[in-house]
Each structure stands twice: as C-alpha cells, then as structure tokens.
Scaffold this motif. Structure first.
Motif, PDB file in Angstrom:
ATOM      1  N   GLY A  18      30.974   1.272 -35.884  1.00  0.00           N
ATOM      2  CA  GLY A  18      29.850   1.218 -34.955  1.00  0.00           C
ATOM      3  C   GLY A  18      29.867   2.385 -33.997  1.00  0.00           C
ATOM      4  N   PHE A  19      29.007   2.333 -32.999  1.00  0.00           N
ATOM      5  CA  PHE A  19      28.895   3.384 -31.991  1.00  0.00           C
ATOM      6  C   PHE A  19      29.531   2.926 -30.682  1.00  0.00           C
ATOM      7  N   VAL A  20      30.007   3.903 -29.939  1.00  0.00           N
ATOM      8  CA  VAL A  20      30.430   3.702 -28.557  1.00  0.00           C
ATOM      9  C   VAL A  20      29.744   4.788 -27.736  1.00  0.00           C
ATOM     10  N   VAL A  21      29.047   4.390 -26.689  1.00  0.00           N
ATOM     11  CA  VAL A  21      28.361   5.354 -25.822  1.00  0.00           C
ATOM     12  C   VAL A  21      29.201   5.520 -24.567  1.00  0.00           C
ATOM     13  N   VAL A  22      29.720   6.734 -24.390  1.00  0.00           N
ATOM     14  CA  VAL A  22      30.642   7.029 -23.294  1.00  0.00           C
ATOM     15  C   VAL A  22      29.907   7.791 -22.197  1.00  0.00           C
ATOM     16  N   ASP A  23      30.233   7.465 -20.956  1.00  0.00           N
ATOM     17  CA  ASP A  23      29.817   8.270 -19.809  1.00  0.00           C
ATOM     18  C   ASP A  23      30.937   9.272 -19.573  1.00  0.00           C
ATOM     19  N   LYS A  24      30.795  10.462 -20.159  1.00  0.00           N
ATOM     20  CA  LYS A  24      31.876  11.451 -20.130  1.00  0.00           C
ATOM     21  C   LYS A  24      32.162  11.930 -18.707  1.00  0.00           C
ATOM     22  N   PRO A  25      33.437  11.990 -18.330  1.00  0.00           N
ATOM     23  CA  PRO A  25      33.764  12.475 -16.987  1.00  0.00           C
ATOM     24  C   PRO A  25      33.793  13.999 -16.932  1.00  0.00           C
ATOM     25  N   GLU A  26      33.652  14.528 -15.740  1.00  0.00           N
ATOM     26  CA  GLU A  26      33.748  15.970 -15.534  1.00  0.00           C
ATOM     27  C   GLU A  26      35.175  16.433 -15.805  1.00  0.00           C
ATOM     28  N   GLY A  27      35.296  17.623 -16.387  1.00  0.00           N
ATOM     29  CA  GLY A  27      36.609  18.191 -16.656  1.00  0.00           C
ATOM     30  C   GLY A  27      37.161  17.872 -18.033  1.00  0.00           C
ATOM     31  N   TRP A  28      36.540  16.950 -18.742  1.00  0.00           N
ATOM     32  CA  TRP A  28      36.960  16.585 -20.097  1.00  0.00           C
ATOM     33  C   TRP A  28      36.094  17.320 -21.115  1.00  0.00           C
ATOM     34  N   THR A  29      36.719  17.816 -22.188  1.00  0.00           N
ATOM     35  CA  THR A  29      35.941  18.313 -23.318  1.00  0.00           C
ATOM     36  C   THR A  29      35.525  17.125 -24.181  1.00  0.00           C
ATOM     37  N   ASP A  53      29.742  20.293 -22.370  1.00  0.00           N
ATOM     38  CA  ASP A  53      30.713  21.189 -21.749  1.00  0.00           C
ATOM     39  C   ASP A  53      31.626  20.406 -20.813  1.00  0.00           C
ATOM     40  N   PRO A  54      32.834  20.921 -20.545  1.00  0.00           N
ATOM     41  CA  PRO A  54      33.729  20.230 -19.613  1.00  0.00           C
ATOM     42  C   PRO A  54      33.085  19.970 -18.251  1.00  0.00           C
ATOM     43  N   MET A  55      32.252  20.889 -17.764  1.00  0.00           N
ATOM     44  CA  MET A  55      31.607  20.714 -16.460  1.00  0.00           C
ATOM     45  C   MET A  55      30.603  19.569 -16.464  1.00  0.00           C
ATOM     46  N   ALA A  56      30.025  19.285 -17.625  1.00  0.00           N
ATOM     47  CA  ALA A  56      28.948  18.304 -17.723  1.00  0.00           C
ATOM     48  C   ALA A  56      29.497  16.885 -17.782  1.00  0.00           C
ATOM     49  N   THR A  57      28.662  15.934 -17.368  1.00  0.00           N
ATOM     50  CA  THR A  57      28.995  14.524 -17.455  1.00  0.00           C
ATOM     51  C   THR A  57      27.873  13.805 -18.196  1.00  0.00           C
ATOM     52  N   GLY A  58      28.096  12.517 -18.484  1.00  0.00           N
ATOM     53  CA  GLY A  58      27.006  11.710 -19.016  1.00  0.00           C
ATOM     54  C   GLY A  58      27.163  11.291 -20.455  1.00  0.00           C
ATOM     55  N   VAL A  59      26.037  11.004 -21.082  1.00  0.00           N
ATOM     56  CA  VAL A  59      25.986  10.317 -22.369  1.00  0.00           C
ATOM     57  C   VAL A  59      26.603  11.153 -23.489  1.00  0.00           C
ATOM     58  N   LEU A  60      27.643  10.587 -24.097  1.00  0.00           N
ATOM     59  CA  LEU A  60      28.262  11.160 -25.284  1.00  0.00           C
ATOM     60  C   LEU A  60      28.367  10.033 -26.302  1.00  0.00           C
TER      61      LEU A  60
END
Length: 328
Positions: A18-29, A53-60
């Motif tokens: 299945g899918f997992v929708v992550v709110d990616k944190p800043e600083g992570w690739t 990008d590492p600087m970006a956050t949000g939906v992954l």
C-alpha cells in the motif's frame, strides 16, 4: 574483558502492500525517508513518488511492496506548493542552500511595486517554457546535472514545457538579509514573497523564483518550500515520521493505505464482474472502459486487480491490462 556482540535490531513485521503519505521534515533527503520507512515497514521494497529537496517539507508519497508499481503514475500528477521567494539575492542553486551569485543594486528592490510583481508572475503562469535549475537530477551526458555543478563544471539545460496553473501571491514582506559570502558579511534589503502554486510534473519552483527575480531585475531564490498536495494525496492524509513510528510501535505493524484506496485516489475506477476478474488474472483483454486515461480495475470484493488502458486490436475497441496485480 571482551564486550558482548551487539544484537541486531529486531526486524519489524512486513507491512501490507500500500501507500504511506509522509510529511517530510526539513533537512531530510527523500532517500533518507525511504531508508527510515524500510525499517518501519520491515521490507526493502519501498519507493517514493517525486523527490523533495532536503530544504523542502511536506507531502512525500511512498509505496510499500507491490504498491511501488503504482508510483510511476503518481509521479506524473500535478502538485501544490506553498513557497517563499526572496527578491534581491540570486544563488547558485536557486534556493537558500546555494552560494550567493549576485545582490540587487541600490534601490532595485525598493522599486519593485505590486503591479510589477503581478506582471512578472502573470508571465510565469500558464503553459511556459522553463529552464530547469542547474542543480537538478536531470542527466547531461549520462551524469546528473547537480553532480557536474558540484564538480565545478558549467551546465546548460534546455528549456522544457511545463504548466503553472496557479501562481498566487499570499503576502509581500520587505525584509533584510545577511549576505554571508562576502567579506565582511553585510545586510541587504530584500522582499520576501509568500506564494501558492499548482504546477505540472517536472516544474521546478526554484526556477520560478529564479526567473521572477530575473524578470524584475533583482535576482531571486527560494527560502522555503512546502509541498501540500501530490495528485489525490494532501497534507490532511500525511503523517510525520514520529507519528508513523509511534503507530508501528503501538500496533506492531506499520499501517498503510490499502492498494484499492490508493488506486481510487490516483485513477478513475472501473468495477469488474467475476468473469472479467478471471480474464484479467490470465492477462486477457476485456471490454473497453470508455475513458482516455488509465483506469483502476477493482473486483466485486474491492481488490485492485489491474490497471487498464483502452486500445484497438484487430479493429475492435478493447481494454488491455497494462499492469496486473492479482494474477491467477
């Protein structure tokens, strides 16, 4: 005294496909997030739909197990972003992580009024030709553009068609920024523009910041970027890595968005009868769906059976399986 050999961490039970929708944190690739998800999901079969990008956050959007085969269709979906564009300074990467290339001359930033800003944004809205940022992952002679730039080589990428269907100004804030790449460092006037954009796949929001700054004669780069939607997946359905780990610890297994629900958020849906389920399980073609795009075919019990695409064969309109997920 010889210290005991450390025990390997206990492998978690494998999560359901299945899918997992992550709110990616800043600083992570994005690769960092995939690595963490492999441990949480108890499988190496994890992929993502569209790098942040590492600087970006949000939906992954991440696919687990068989769901990784659906990711290619999610990558091509349109996306929403909230971003901050800083006018007055241009950088090598078109974002805050790069070195300063230029600083606007005296009075240049102050002369940018709302009419000029709106005109510059209007020129970057709709179907446009965009030169990708030079530190993109696009390959040049077999090598990633960003790798060539970091090696000191000059990279020139060709413009490509993209669509910016929304480019909305949320706020305009005069500010002061420190330019650290000069000796001594100095403070310069800038204007921060908070925007909300909806763009097609392949659009670089950093390049929008760069091109807006160039059009206004100030230079520009991105200081913040948050992806709020990818196709049918948005922040409302996203969870932080901490939330995902807490859930997996509490329940014993990482929860995923089932394949059928993931498909409903990505494709039009076709309900099958049992004869069609059987035929598709053997890779056979079925009657057409009557839609121009790929559709998700679900069994009467709600299982995702296949992805279908209408075509013609020997003069007949039929739907062929482009991906079978429930083979006999």
């Amino acid at each position: 005294m010889i210290s005991p050999t450390p025990q390997a961490p206990v492998r978690r039970p494998t999560a359901a496909d299945g899918f997992v929708v992550v709110d990616k944190p800043e600083g992570w690739t994005s690769h960092d997030v995939v690595g963490r998800m492999r441990r949480l999901a108890g499988t190496r079969k994890v992929g993502h739909a569209g790098t942040l990008d590492p600087m970006a956050t949000g939906v992954l959007v991440l696919g687990i197990g068989k769901a990784t085969r659906l990711l290619t269709y999610v990558v091509g979906a349109d996306k929403d972003y909230d971003a901050t564009i800083r006018l007055g300074v241009a950088t090598t990467t078109d974002d805050a992580e790069g070195q300063v290339l230029s600083v606007a001359g005296p009075g240049a930033v102050e002369r940018v009024d709302r009419a000029a800003l709106d005109a510059g944004i209007a020129d970057l809205t709709g179907d446009i030709q965009q030169v990708p940022t030079s530190v993109s992952a696009i390959k040049v002679d077999g090598k990633r553009a960003y790798a060539l730039v970091r090696a000191g080589e000059s990279v020139e990428l060709e413009a490509r068609p993209v669509t910016v269907s929304r480019f909305e100004v949320l706020a305009v804030r005069p500010a002061t920024a420190t330019v650290p790449d000069e000796l001594p460092a100095r403070d310069v006037p800038v204007v921060d523009v908070d925007v909300r954009v909806t763009v097609s796949s392949g659009t670089y929001v950093r390049a929008l910041a760069r091109d807006l700054g160039a059009a206004l004669g100030t230079g520009g780069h991105l200081t913040a970027l948050r992806r709020t939607r990818v196709g049918g997946y948005d922040l409302a359905g996203a969870r932080t890595l901490e939330q995902l780990e807490a859930q997996a610890d509490a329940d014993g297994t990482l929860a995923t968005l089932p394949m059928a629900e993931a498909a409903r958020a990505t494709f039009p849906v076709r309900e099958l009868d049992e004869d069609e389920v059987r035929a598709l399980g053997y890779g056979q073609w079925v009657t057409p769906s009557g839609r121009p795009e790929v559709v998700a075919a679900l069994s009467p019990s709600g299982t995702l059976v296949a992805l279908l695409e209408d075509t013609r064969r020997r003069g007949d309109d039929l739907a062929k399986p482009v991906l079978v997920l429930a083979a006999r």
